[in-house]
Design an enzyme around this catalytic site. Structure first.
Site, mmCIF file in Angstrom:
data_model
loop_
_atom_site.group_PDB
_atom_site.id
_atom_site.type_symbol
_atom_site.label_atom_id
_atom_site.label_comp_id
_atom_site.label_asym_id
_atom_site.label_seq_id
_atom_site.Cartn_x
_atom_site.Cartn_y
_atom_site.Cartn_z
ATOM 1 C CG ASP A 80 24.051 35.795 -5.949
ATOM 2 O OD1 ASP A 80 24.021 36.887 -5.341
ATOM 3 O OD2 ASP A 80 23.266 34.863 -5.691
ATOM 4 C CG ASP B 271 24.544 32.423 -9.156
ATOM 5 O OD1 ASP B 271 24.845 31.356 -8.577
ATOM 6 O OD2 ASP B 271 23.518 33.073 -8.892
ATOM 7 C CD GLU C 204 19.334 33.121 -8.235
ATOM 8 O OE1 GLU C 204 18.648 32.289 -7.601
ATOM 9 O OE2 GLU C 204 20.380 33.622 -7.781
ATOM 10 C CG HIS D 116 14.774 33.589 -7.643
ATOM 11 N ND1 HIS D 116 13.476 33.882 -8.020
ATOM 12 C CD2 HIS D 116 14.932 32.242 -7.843
ATOM 13 C CE1 HIS D 116 12.875 32.781 -8.443
ATOM 14 N NE2 HIS D 116 13.733 31.765 -8.325
ATOM 15 C CG HIS E 15 20.029 34.165 -3.550
ATOM 16 N ND1 HIS E 15 20.931 33.125 -3.592
ATOM 17 C CD2 HIS E 15 19.793 34.386 -2.238
ATOM 18 C CE1 HIS E 15 21.220 32.724 -2.361
ATOM 19 N NE2 HIS E 15 20.528 33.486 -1.520
#
Length: 235
Positions: free
Chosen positions: A155, A7, A9, A57, A150
């Site tokens: 995640d 994942d 960000e 985030h 997040h």
């Protein structure tokens, strides 16, 4: 099979307009089992963090100011990824940022053939349902109570658990022996080629014995005003 669940960000939604990756988290799985091996890094995007992205985030300009740029970590990341399939939720988004960063620092982009999108898997298994990571974790009973904001590694860990559920559930790793036959191979197997050995057993006797017939006749004789006697029918 080794797979990487990952994942990212970012500072926004579109690398083509100048948005950059600021965090990546990768979880290694072998045979659909998490090995405990992972890769995690923050990157200085060399641009201001929009307030809307920071709310998602929590990564601020101050926090990222002393982090390395992506180019300094690119070879390390690529070594961890290897040539394994890469699993992501809404994978085209994460692949887009990953490949943009790789191209930006002169590295070869990751082939899209390696992409596995859990949104696409979830859409097939749960048509019409909400497909966000939060919604799917709730649907499959995956604990996300510790997820306040997040985070790429967090995640990725949740996504790894979801991926297991979407591809057969937790019992997939509980076989007593290795099974190299894939679902596709089973689906394509010629049924006529399977040899089935039938076990033939002798027929069992079902007719009444002489003693049983005598007891039955005695029982019938005790019935008063039997209907079959009134209609003239016989036993």
């Amino acid at each position: 099979m080794r797979e990487i669940i990952f994942d990212t960000e970012t500072t926004g939604f579109d690398p083509a307009t100048g948005d950059r990756m600021v965090e990546i988290g990768c979880i290694e799985m072998i045979g659909r089992v998490m090995t405990g091996n992972h890769y995690h890094a923050y990157f200085n995007p060399l641009r201001p963090m929009p307030a809307a992205a920071e709310q998602v985030h929590g990564l601020s300009d101050r926090f990222l100011s002393d982090k390395p740029v992506f180019a300094d970590k690119a070879d390390e990341l690529l070594a961890f990824l290897g040539d394994s399939p890469l699993v992501a939720h809404n994978a085209s988004f994460d692949f887009g940022f990953l490949n943009h960063e790789l191209q930006y620092c002169g590295r070869t982009p990751v082939s899209m053939d390696r992409m596995v999108d859990t949104v696409a898997l979830a859409r097939v298994k749960n048509p019409g349902a909400k497909l966000s990571l939060d919604a799917l974790c709730s649907r499959y009973g995956i604990d996300r109570s510790h997820r306040v904001k997040h985070g790429a590694l967090l995640d990725a860990e949740l996504l790894a658990q979801l991926y297991i559920e979407l591809t057969g559930g937790r019992q997939i790793g509980l076989g007593l022996a290795d099974n190299d036959i894939s679902d596709t191979a089973l689906a394509q197997m010629d049924v006529n080629s399977v040899q089935i050995t039938k076990i033939c057993r002798p027929a069992r006797a079902h007719s009444a014995s002489t003693e049983e017939l005598a007891r039955h006749a005695d029982f019938i004789a005790k019935i008063k005003d039997a209907l079959w006697l009134q209609t003239g029918s016989s036993l």
